[in-house]
Design an enzyme around this catalytic site. Structure first.
Site, PDB file in Angstrom:
ATOM      1  N   CYS A 170     -70.881 -18.578   1.592  1.00  0.00           N
ATOM      2  CA  CYS A 170     -69.569 -19.794   1.607  1.00  0.00           C
ATOM      3  C   CYS A 170     -68.657 -19.156   3.099  1.00  0.00           C
ATOM      4  CB  CYS A 170     -68.442 -19.384  -0.080  1.00  0.00           C
ATOM      5  SG  CYS A 170     -66.979 -20.986   0.522  1.00  0.00           S
ATOM      6  N   CYS A 433     -46.670 -23.575  -2.568  1.00  0.00           N
ATOM      7  CA  CYS A 433     -48.297 -23.852  -2.271  1.00  0.00           C
ATOM      8  C   CYS A 433     -48.347 -25.320  -3.274  1.00  0.00           C
ATOM      9  CB  CYS A 433     -48.905 -22.786  -3.552  1.00  0.00           C
ATOM     10  SG  CYS A 433     -48.624 -23.142  -5.110  1.00  0.00           S
TER      11      CYS A 433
END
EC number: 2.1.1.190
Length: 482
Positions: A170, A433
């Site tokens: 990843c 966030c």
């Protein structure tokens, strides 16, 4: 009037919270998975409501100039919601979302949003990897022998499912994390180690969590298991150590986290040191932080410094201010600001995080910071009204000049915002966030006597739909900006 099954051509001008394209057909908002901002597409409507519709992509008739082929081969993992956009396009859509949310949900007219701060190299930035583990299920043979149905898969959940997509690499994770995943995968195959099967509520390995300290190279591996130990566990430690060393890092801590709960909760409450140290050490600028298995820490250390520098700029510290650090986690923001403040008091509901925060203050020789355990919306009004046994904490709270708000995705409890307004701080630095809950809370704070000054988005999570924003509000009725 549109109907299910109808086809239409639309231009995609925005993207949703899950990375789907959004366009309009005669005023109807249409969500299109697989489309990106700038595409001209033909879609087939699959569900039609009064004001919006869902659809499937039939064809891309005119691709966006920012459309790219996915750079990762782990198709379907669900991790990179913006995998079809180049990095320039990702930054543009995130900045737009912050501005749009502040206008539409925050009630602000033409809010000042500074250009988003991106990364020079938006890869390998995550210092925490969280991999579910699966073998496709388990089966119990005659005699009670439990066997795996398939090969070990360590990766990420497929979109809207609990099916684990095996991921050999990843690009968002550290090399150490991917090396640890490979070592565990090989160990499970060689030693016939079972993985958790939620259908039968059996199996040993549940999750692999890897924490990488970029500043020191130290690595912690947390093995979440449905049991008390791992058969031949020393072999696994040796395999992890060798793999992580070859990746250029140093394995310093292996922790067993015991989770026997029959839920999707990732970690249990019990952590057992299995090998090495109970914590690892991270270095950020001239500060050191001890990272424990359960502690929260910003996942992108490169952009964390950018974010914290912006928060420090917005706080406007001269060395005389009392600072409240609310939802403080392990105290990283408060400690980052402490040397330019008179005093800092942090409040956090997670006990282990508060222990980490106070220990980190000691490690760094910071004597003007204290951290209190409790729900910020409850502790702050109590300290404001009654004070406490610690004079420094009482004085800092009752004479606070700046409040740092860094809540979880759900945003701040309204009681906390009211308590902050009751303290009368001159400046609020809100670190968010989630642009939607940021906008909601900004609206509340403006009703409580604060003025939105400006916001700066920071791309903490390249290739995903998430964006971090640091925002300044002032009690002073001023249009001056930083």
């Amino acid at each position: 009037m549109f109907e299910k099954g109808q086809r239409c051509q639309i231009r995609i001008d925005d993207m949703g919270s899950e990375g789907q394209g959004i366009g309009r057909a005669d005023g109807l908002a249409v969500f299109v998975p697989g489309a990106v901002a700038g595409d001209l597409v033909t879609v087939e409507l699959t569900k039609v409501k009064k004001r919006y519709a869902f659809s499937k992509l039939v064809s891309v008739d005119e691709p966006s100039p920012h459309r790219i082929e996915p750079l990762c081969g782990a198709a379907g993992c669900g991790g990179c919601g913006l995998a079809l956009l180049d990095y320039e396009g990702q930054l543009a859509i995130k900045e737009k979302q912050v501005r749009d949310k502040l206008s539409r949900l925050g009630g602000l007219e033409d809010p000042l949003v500074r250009p988003i701060v991106g990364m020079d190299e938006p890869f390998r930035y995550r210092n925490k990897a969280q991999f579910p583990v699966s073998t496709g299920g388990i089966i119990t043979r005659k005699g009670g022998v439990v066997e795996n149905l398939g090969e070990p898969a360590i990766g990420f959940y497929k979109v809207k499912s609990h099916e684990v997509v095996d991921c050999g690499d990843c690009m968002l994770q550290s090399a150490a994390a991917m090396a640890a995943a490979d070592a565990l995968r090989r160990f499970m195959a060689e030693d016939n180690i079972t993985a958790w099967d939620e259908r039968w509520e059996k199996g040993l390995m549940r999750h692999l969590i890897v924490k990488t300290a970029f500043g020191t190279g130290e690595v912690m591996v947390v093995l979440v298991i449905n049991g008390k130990g791992i058969p031949n566990g020393q072999k696994l430690v040796e395999m992890l150590d060798e793999a992580i060393y070859e990746a250029g890092y140093s394995l310093e801590s292996v922790i067993l986290n015991i989770n026997k709960k029959k839920t999707s909760q990732i970690m249990g409450e019990e952590c057992i040191p299995f090998a090495g140290k109970p914590t690892i050490l991270e270095q950020v600028g001239d500060l050191s932080f001890e990272i424990s298995p359960m502690s929260f820490y910003q996942v992108n250390p490169v952009q964390m410094r950018v974010l914290y520098d912006q928060a420090r700029k917005y706080a406007g510290l001269t060395g005389k201010e009392n600072v409240l650090d609310l939802y403080c986690g392990v105290g990283s923001i408060g400690l980052y600001l402490a040397r330019e403040a008179a005093n800092v008091v942090g409040i956090e509901s997670v006990k282990n995080a508060v222990l980490d925060a106070n220990r980190n203050a000691v490690i760094n020789g910071i004597v003007n910071a204290r951290f209190v355990c409790g729900r910020a919306e409850e502790e702050l009004p109590q300290l404001l009204e009654d004070g406490g046994s610690d004079e420094m904490i009482t004085d800092c709270v009752q004479n606070a000049d700046v409040a740092i708000l860094d809540p979880p995705r759900a945003g701040c409890d309204r009681r906390l915002l009211e308590a902050v307004a009751a303290v009368g701080v001159q400046r609020i630095v809100y670190v968010s966030c989630d642009p939607a809950t940021l906008a909601r809370d900004v609206k509340v704070l403006t009703e409580l006597g604060y003025e939105f000054v400006e916001a700066t988005p920071v791309d903490m999570f390249p290739w995903t739909v998430a964006v971090e924003t640091v925002c300044l509000l002032s009690k002073l009725k001023s249009t001056n900006t930083i």
